[in-house]
Design a protein around this motif. Structure first.
Motif, mmCIF file in Angstrom:
data_model
loop_
_atom_site.group_PDB
_atom_site.id
_atom_site.type_symbol
_atom_site.label_atom_id
_atom_site.label_comp_id
_atom_site.label_asym_id
_atom_site.label_seq_id
_atom_site.Cartn_x
_atom_site.Cartn_y
_atom_site.Cartn_z
ATOM 1 N N VAL A 145 0.834 -1.202 0.000
ATOM 2 C CA VAL A 145 0.000 0.000 0.000
ATOM 3 C C VAL A 145 0.873 1.257 0.000
ATOM 4 N N GLU A 146 1.943 1.265 0.782
ATOM 5 C CA GLU A 146 2.845 2.423 0.796
ATOM 6 C C GLU A 146 3.540 2.588 -0.551
ATOM 7 N N ALA A 147 3.955 1.465 -1.128
ATOM 8 C CA ALA A 147 4.623 1.513 -2.436
ATOM 9 C C ALA A 147 3.686 2.076 -3.491
ATOM 10 N N LEU A 148 2.442 1.650 -3.459
ATOM 11 C CA LEU A 148 1.488 2.106 -4.472
ATOM 12 C C LEU A 148 1.147 3.587 -4.296
ATOM 13 N N VAL A 149 1.017 4.047 -3.082
ATOM 14 C CA VAL A 149 0.774 5.472 -2.835
ATOM 15 C C VAL A 149 1.968 6.286 -3.337
ATOM 16 N N LEU A 150 3.171 5.834 -3.026
ATOM 17 C CA LEU A 150 4.368 6.534 -3.488
ATOM 18 C C LEU A 150 4.396 6.584 -5.023
ATOM 19 N N LEU A 151 4.161 5.457 -5.680
ATOM 20 C CA LEU A 151 4.178 5.414 -7.143
ATOM 21 C C LEU A 151 3.098 6.317 -7.733
ATOM 22 N N ALA A 152 1.918 6.299 -7.141
ATOM 23 C CA ALA A 152 0.830 7.142 -7.645
ATOM 24 C C ALA A 152 1.201 8.616 -7.554
ATOM 25 N N ASP A 153 1.746 9.029 -6.424
ATOM 26 C CA ASP A 153 2.143 10.431 -6.262
ATOM 27 C C ASP A 153 3.267 10.804 -7.228
ATOM 28 N N GLU A 154 4.243 9.937 -7.355
ATOM 29 C CA GLU A 154 5.378 10.217 -8.252
ATOM 30 C C GLU A 154 4.927 10.335 -9.704
ATOM 31 N N VAL A 155 4.100 9.419 -10.143
ATOM 32 C CA VAL A 155 3.646 9.424 -11.546
ATOM 33 C C VAL A 155 2.731 10.614 -11.805
ATOM 34 N N ALA A 156 1.795 10.853 -10.918
ATOM 35 C CA ALA A 156 0.828 11.937 -11.130
ATOM 36 C C ALA A 156 1.481 13.319 -11.081
ATOM 37 N N ASP A 157 2.536 13.465 -10.289
ATOM 38 C CA ASP A 157 3.170 14.773 -10.119
ATOM 39 C C ASP A 157 4.500 14.898 -10.862
ATOM 40 N N HIS A 158 4.831 13.921 -11.695
ATOM 41 C CA HIS A 158 6.131 13.938 -12.364
ATOM 42 C C HIS A 158 6.227 15.164 -13.273
ATOM 43 N N THR B 138 -3.036 -4.521 -14.059
ATOM 44 C CA THR B 138 -4.117 -3.625 -13.638
ATOM 45 C C THR B 138 -3.536 -2.365 -12.991
ATOM 46 N N THR B 139 -2.554 -2.560 -12.136
ATOM 47 C CA THR B 139 -1.914 -1.429 -11.467
ATOM 48 C C THR B 139 -1.231 -0.515 -12.477
ATOM 49 N N GLY B 140 -0.520 -1.107 -13.430
ATOM 50 C CA GLY B 140 0.152 -0.314 -14.453
ATOM 51 C C GLY B 140 -0.819 0.531 -15.246
ATOM 52 N N ARG B 141 -1.966 -0.044 -15.605
ATOM 53 C CA ARG B 141 -2.975 0.713 -16.356
ATOM 54 C C ARG B 141 -3.543 1.862 -15.512
ATOM 55 N N TRP B 142 -3.745 1.613 -14.234
ATOM 56 C CA TRP B 142 -4.241 2.677 -13.356
ATOM 57 C C TRP B 142 -3.203 3.802 -13.248
ATOM 58 N N LEU B 143 -1.928 3.424 -13.077
ATOM 59 C CA LEU B 143 -0.881 4.436 -13.002
ATOM 60 C C LEU B 143 -0.795 5.235 -14.292
ATOM 61 N N LEU B 144 -0.956 4.591 -15.434
ATOM 62 C CA LEU B 144 -0.978 5.311 -16.715
ATOM 63 C C LEU B 144 -2.118 6.313 -16.748
ATOM 64 N N GLY B 145 -3.255 5.930 -16.226
ATOM 65 C CA GLY B 145 -4.392 6.848 -16.172
ATOM 66 C C GLY B 145 -4.080 8.091 -15.355
ATOM 67 N N LEU B 146 -3.264 7.919 -14.304
ATOM 68 C CA LEU B 146 -2.891 9.062 -13.476
ATOM 69 C C LEU B 146 -1.985 10.033 -14.217
ATOM 70 N N VAL B 147 -1.263 9.529 -15.203
ATOM 71 C CA VAL B 147 -0.418 10.423 -16.002
ATOM 72 C C VAL B 147 -1.309 11.384 -16.777
ATOM 73 N N LEU B 148 -2.387 10.857 -17.347
ATOM 74 C CA LEU B 148 -3.269 11.665 -18.176
ATOM 75 C C LEU B 148 -4.264 12.472 -17.358
ATOM 76 N N GLN B 149 -4.744 11.908 -16.259
ATOM 77 C CA GLN B 149 -5.673 12.606 -15.368
ATOM 78 C C GLN B 149 -5.236 12.331 -13.929
ATOM 79 N N PRO B 150 -4.369 13.183 -13.378
ATOM 80 C CA PRO B 150 -3.714 12.871 -12.114
ATOM 81 C C PRO B 150 -4.602 12.794 -10.878
ATOM 82 N N ALA B 151 -5.773 13.371 -10.894
ATOM 83 C CA ALA B 151 -6.655 13.410 -9.707
ATOM 84 C C ALA B 151 -5.967 14.197 -8.597
#
Length: 170
Positions: A79-92, A137-150
């Motif tokens: 869960v911590e890894a996924l939160v970190l990855l989501a923040d990094e990808v969305a805010d890159h 599934t996780t990779g596709r969700w992370l890709l979505g955050l690149v386009l729409q970071p939330a």
């Protein structure tokens, strides 16, 4: 005196930091090799000693970022890894700039060939302690955050929910 390989590695890392700064400032398409060299504080010839084309710089930066993110997430609970990855990808910063300046190039980059996604999937499966389907599934969700970071709270909630349903490795 440092070994030549160590010096080359530091120079290459500095070039990639400069490239990231330059790409984040103006986007990939508008950034010249001269701008990358200037951002890295080196002569253009030094840049060309390491990279023949801007595409080579982009590929190397992508690989370096994948390694950086994998290292940052490794050893954390999923869960911590996924939160970190989501923040990094969305805010890159480079991805955020590309979404505005080079959206077609960003989509092409995100749709990289199967060999790149096999590498990404394997890294996600290992870091998140899940199987290939969970990593996909996780990779596709992370890709979505690149386009729409939330917004950060929403993507962190989503990351926690996703981590809760990831299947264990195989």
């Amino acid at each position: 005196m440092p070994a030549p390989r160590a010096v080359m590695g530091r120079t290459r890392a500095g070039l990639l930091r400069g490239a990231a700064d330059a790409f984040a400032a103006t986007g990939v398409r508008a950034t010249t090799m001269q701008a990358v060299a200037a951002a890295a504080g080196v002569a253009k010839g030094t840049l060309y000693n390491h990279f023949r084309t801007k595409d080579d710089v982009v590929r190397a930066l992508l690989s370096a970022e994948l390694r950086r993110l994998t290292e940052a997430a490794t050893g954390r609970p999923p869960v911590e890894a996924l939160v970190l990855l989501a923040d990094e990808v969305a805010d890159h910063p480079v991805l955020r700039t590309m979404a505005v300046t080079d959206p077609a190039d960003l989509v092409a980059l995100l749709g990289a060939g199967p060999e790149r996604w096999a590498e990404v999937g394997a890294a996600l499966a290992e870091v998140l302690q899940t199987d290939a389907d969970g990593a996909g599934t996780t990779g596709r969700w992370l890709l979505g955050l690149v386009l729409q970071p939330a917004d950060p709270p929403a993507r962190r909630r989503q990351a926690r929910r996703l981590a809760a349903v990831l299947p264990p490795p195989g």
